[in-house]
Design a protein around this motif. Structure first.
Motif, PDB file in Angstrom:
ATOM      1  N   UNK A  36      30.647   1.168-104.170  1.00  0.00           N
ATOM      2  CA  UNK A  36      30.359   0.420-105.237  1.00  0.00           C
ATOM      3  C   UNK A  36      28.501   1.182-105.313  1.00  0.00           C
ATOM      4  N   UNK A  37      27.961   1.720-104.117  1.00  0.00           N
ATOM      5  CA  UNK A  37      26.910   2.087-104.384  1.00  0.00           C
ATOM      6  C   UNK A  37      26.973   3.882-105.321  1.00  0.00           C
ATOM      7  N   UNK A  38      28.291   3.707-105.119  1.00  0.00           N
ATOM      8  CA  UNK A  38      27.614   5.143-106.131  1.00  0.00           C
ATOM      9  C   UNK A  38      28.852   5.197-107.483  1.00  0.00           C
ATOM     10  N   UNK A  95      33.252  -2.076 -91.044  1.00  0.00           N
ATOM     11  CA  UNK A  95      33.637  -0.168 -91.633  1.00  0.00           C
ATOM     12  C   UNK A  95      33.814  -0.476 -93.219  1.00  0.00           C
ATOM     13  N   UNK A  96      35.814  -1.537 -93.178  1.00  0.00           N
ATOM     14  CA  UNK A  96      36.189  -1.539 -94.498  1.00  0.00           C
ATOM     15  C   UNK A  96      35.012  -2.164 -95.280  1.00  0.00           C
ATOM     16  N   UNK A  97      34.097  -3.153 -94.922  1.00  0.00           N
ATOM     17  CA  UNK A  97      32.876  -3.167 -96.398  1.00  0.00           C
ATOM     18  C   UNK A  97      31.776  -2.311 -96.468  1.00  0.00           C
ATOM     19  N   UNK A  98      31.669  -1.367 -94.807  1.00  0.00           N
ATOM     20  CA  UNK A  98      30.445  -0.121 -95.066  1.00  0.00           C
ATOM     21  C   UNK A  98      31.224   0.290 -95.968  1.00  0.00           C
ATOM     22  N   UNK A 101      33.390   9.669-110.759  1.00  0.00           N
ATOM     23  CA  UNK A 101      33.058   8.443-109.869  1.00  0.00           C
ATOM     24  C   UNK A 101      32.991   7.577-109.422  1.00  0.00           C
ATOM     25  N   UNK A 102      33.583   7.393-110.980  1.00  0.00           N
ATOM     26  CA  UNK A 102      33.839   5.406-111.111  1.00  0.00           C
ATOM     27  C   UNK A 102      35.256   4.910-110.028  1.00  0.00           C
ATOM     28  N   UNK A 103      35.974   5.942-110.072  1.00  0.00           N
ATOM     29  CA  UNK A 103      37.641   5.473-109.674  1.00  0.00           C
ATOM     30  C   UNK A 103      37.852   5.029-108.134  1.00  0.00           C
ATOM     31  N   UNK A 104      36.837   5.290-106.929  1.00  0.00           N
ATOM     32  CA  UNK A 104      36.873   4.985-105.908  1.00  0.00           C
ATOM     33  C   UNK A 104      36.383   3.036-105.826  1.00  0.00           C
TER      34      UNK A 104
END
Length: 194
Positions: free
Chosen positions: A13-15, A4-7, A61-64
């Motif tokens: 990362x995708x965003x 779940x953490x890696x998801x 959108x780069x914050x996460x």
């Protein structure tokens, strides 16, 4: 739990990767506007607004993504010397006291800010006939929600580290270049040749 953490890491990362392409559009827009303004004598009033919106969207959108890669600024001078459990304790307190309330406030206020903008069909008032800003303002709560999800993952990581004494793994992505490792890889000799 680790899946779940890696998801969530992969989602962030995708965003981040998807929205990083806005820099290409921003570069082309700035180049065209400079050419149009100085070579053709035909500046566009909407270009400033469009550039600010593109950059702002990319930044938000780069914050996460940055949080997922553990790339936000911190006082590494001292923090790096602490044991993982001490680091996790500091991070956990900061996430709970500052991060979570701040991001919830951003998402909550951003939602109403964007909703009002859609309701009144808001356009930029920087220039006459400016572009619509409601799509741009919609990015605020979306970015806040993604950042909040990544922040919750980071809190879980802190708790795991407190229990196990080591940090759980992260989704791997780009790393900074380590010059010494690079020299070893290509077998660079630092002695000048004559």
């Amino acid at each position: 739990m680790q899946k779940t953490l890696l998801f969530v890491d992969k989602l962030s990362t995708w965003v981040g990767h998807a929205f990083s392409w806005l820099i290409v559009g921003l570069t082309l827009l700035v180049t065209w506007e400079v050419f149009s303004r100085y070579a053709l004598g035909n500046p566009h009033a909407w270009a400033f607004d469009a550039m600010a919106m593109l950059y702002g969207t990319m930044f938000m959108m780069a914050g996460a993504y940055t949080l997922a890669k553990n790339g936000h600024v911190r006082g590494d001078v001292l923090y790096g010397f602490f044991r993982p459990r001490t680091q996790a304790t500091i991070d956990l307190v900061l996430f709970i006291v500052f991060f979570i309330p701040g991001v919830i406030a951003l998402t909550y206020a951003g939602y109403y800010y964007a909703a009002d903008s859609w309701r009144i069909d808001e356009h930029s008032n920087v220039t006459s006939g400016g572009p619509p800003v409601y799509p741009f303002k919609t990015v605020i709560p979306v970015a806040g929600a993604i950042l909040l999800a990544q922040g919750i993952v980071e809190i879980v990581r802190c708790v795991i580290c407190l229990k196990q004494g080591t940090w759980p793994s992260r989704e791997q992505d780009v790393e900074e270049v380590d010059v010494d490792k690079l020299k070893e890889m290509v077998h660079v000799d630092e002695q000048p040749t004559r």
